[in-house]
Design a protein around this motif. Sequence first.
Motif, PDB file in Angstrom:
ATOM      1  N   LEU A  82       0.817  -1.216   0.000  1.00 39.31           N
ATOM      2  CA  LEU A  82       0.000   0.000   0.000  1.00 39.31           C
ATOM      3  C   LEU A  82       0.850   1.265   0.000  1.00 39.31           C
ATOM      4  O   LEU A  82       0.730   2.094   0.893  1.00 39.31           O
ATOM      5  N   PRO A  83       1.697   1.471  -1.005  1.00 41.74           N
ATOM      6  CA  PRO A  83       2.548   2.658  -0.985  1.00 41.74           C
ATOM      7  C   PRO A  83       1.779   3.967  -1.080  1.00 41.74           C
ATOM      8  O   PRO A  83       2.245   5.008  -0.628  1.00 41.74           O
ATOM      9  N   LYS A  84       0.548   3.900  -1.632  1.00 36.43           N
ATOM     10  CA  LYS A  84      -0.230   5.138  -1.803  1.00 36.43           C
ATOM     11  C   LYS A  84      -0.771   5.648  -0.476  1.00 36.43           C
ATOM     12  O   LYS A  84      -0.993   6.831  -0.281  1.00 36.43           O
ATOM     13  N   PHE A  85      -1.008   4.711   0.478  1.00 30.61           N
ATOM     14  CA  PHE A  85      -1.666   5.114   1.712  1.00 30.61           C
ATOM     15  C   PHE A  85      -0.681   5.379   2.840  1.00 30.61           C
ATOM     16  O   PHE A  85      -0.878   6.270   3.644  1.00 30.61           O
ATOM     17  N   VAL A  86       0.360   4.551   2.889  1.00 34.51           N
ATOM     18  CA  VAL A  86       1.245   4.570   4.054  1.00 34.51           C
ATOM     19  C   VAL A  86       2.391   5.546   3.821  1.00 34.51           C
ATOM     20  O   VAL A  86       3.166   5.381   2.894  1.00 34.51           O
ATOM     21  N   GLN A  87       2.471   6.566   4.694  1.00 36.04           N
ATOM     22  CA  GLN A  87       3.543   7.555   4.532  1.00 36.04           C
ATOM     23  C   GLN A  87       4.838   7.094   5.186  1.00 36.04           C
ATOM     24  O   GLN A  87       5.918   7.392   4.708  1.00 36.04           O
ATOM     25  N   LEU A 100       2.097   5.130   9.714  1.00 34.24           N
ATOM     26  CA  LEU A 100       1.709   6.534   9.627  1.00 34.24           C
ATOM     27  C   LEU A 100       1.050   6.747   8.275  1.00 34.24           C
ATOM     28  O   LEU A 100       1.650   6.485   7.239  1.00 34.24           O
ATOM     29  N   VAL A 101      -0.183   7.172   8.301  1.00 37.91           N
ATOM     30  CA  VAL A 101      -1.072   7.059   7.151  1.00 37.91           C
ATOM     31  C   VAL A 101      -1.650   8.398   6.729  1.00 37.91           C
ATOM     32  O   VAL A 101      -1.874   9.271   7.564  1.00 37.91           O
TER      33      VAL A 101
END
Lengths: 275, 113
Positions: A82-87, A100-101
Amino acid sequence: MASLFRSGLRLARNFGTKATVLGPHSSITRYSVPLCAKYSTDVSETSSGIIQPTEQIPAVRVSPEIVRQKLVEYGNFVSECLPKFVQQVQITHTNELELLVDPEYIVQIISFLKDNVLSQFTNLSDITVVDVPTRPCRFELVYNLLSLTYNQRIRVKSYTDELTAIDSIVEIHEGANWYEREIWDMFGVFFKNHPDLRRILTDYGFDGHPFRKDFPLSGYYEVRYDDETERIVREPLEMAQEFRKFDLTSPWEAFPKYRKPAELPPPPAETEDKK
Amino acid sequence: MASKISTGLVGLAVEANPRQKLNILYNSILSVVSKIPATASYRKYTEEFANQQLKKLDTIKDDVQLEIDLGPGQFEEVIYNAKAELRLARKMISWKPWEGLVVQPPPGQWDWP
């Protein structure tokens, strides 16, 4: 009954142990398999030094290094999927994994954590907010989840400011209902698509959000029974002694490892006379 | 698997033919996941998992052994988890999480203390 209780305790304390025997097949025992990035639910593997308990070998608590390594693997797995969601993904020194999302995608990530076979974080333990007024997005939303199959906890953190609304996760976890109501009441963070967002802890006509850092300890109003009017009256606060603020900071530096390097002025340019 | 009277879990009824159900579920997970780009990690891991489970379904003939090997819990729980994964896979197609990070956090957001 006592043996069930004892084995339940063992399950709670240990990680990767023989769980209570369920179902009519007494020969099948459920093992809580340690969380790992590989989809290997092959119980017979003694992967990375975890010895499954038998009747002869007692259950042993898994060492913190192995726990940490497993968590790191899992954290990498989530951030890869989930690279788009997880910072950011971090792990505390006490081996607690934190994701951290981006606040836009809270519903998606909580859905993933609940439904994904490797994660199975079906239990919502807690939702809270940490108010850090110095930041532009002052409220740090914290979701604590627990996976019963894998005996693992995870923390999902996000952020918002006073005016931005957050999507409610009540459709995914029913238990989020009252937690989100509490956050609304105490901090003022609005949740979209919440079935019933109203005050839960404060009094009916109460104004303000008490857990915010700028809300005073004793509040603004006090309430008492008035004999003349024979009813409860709400009046501005009157304290016998004025509020005293003690400076309880220690004279020694609190977090030496988090010291920010002081910005020094650039060294003066060397002149040609120096030869 | 006719030998089980109850799962011991409230709300989960005993499955009459779990192998067939699991076969269908894992194959449908594979077909759903094939719609997302091959470079996505989620696809890679989910396909690996589904293929592993399908292989176990094919090779292990003994029902009791299969229940132990297939994953944590009884057949009914494994079926439940597979259904959840299938639901998730369908949603993932629309969410597209494999694309890179869109929104950077505000500066200093995650600094602590």
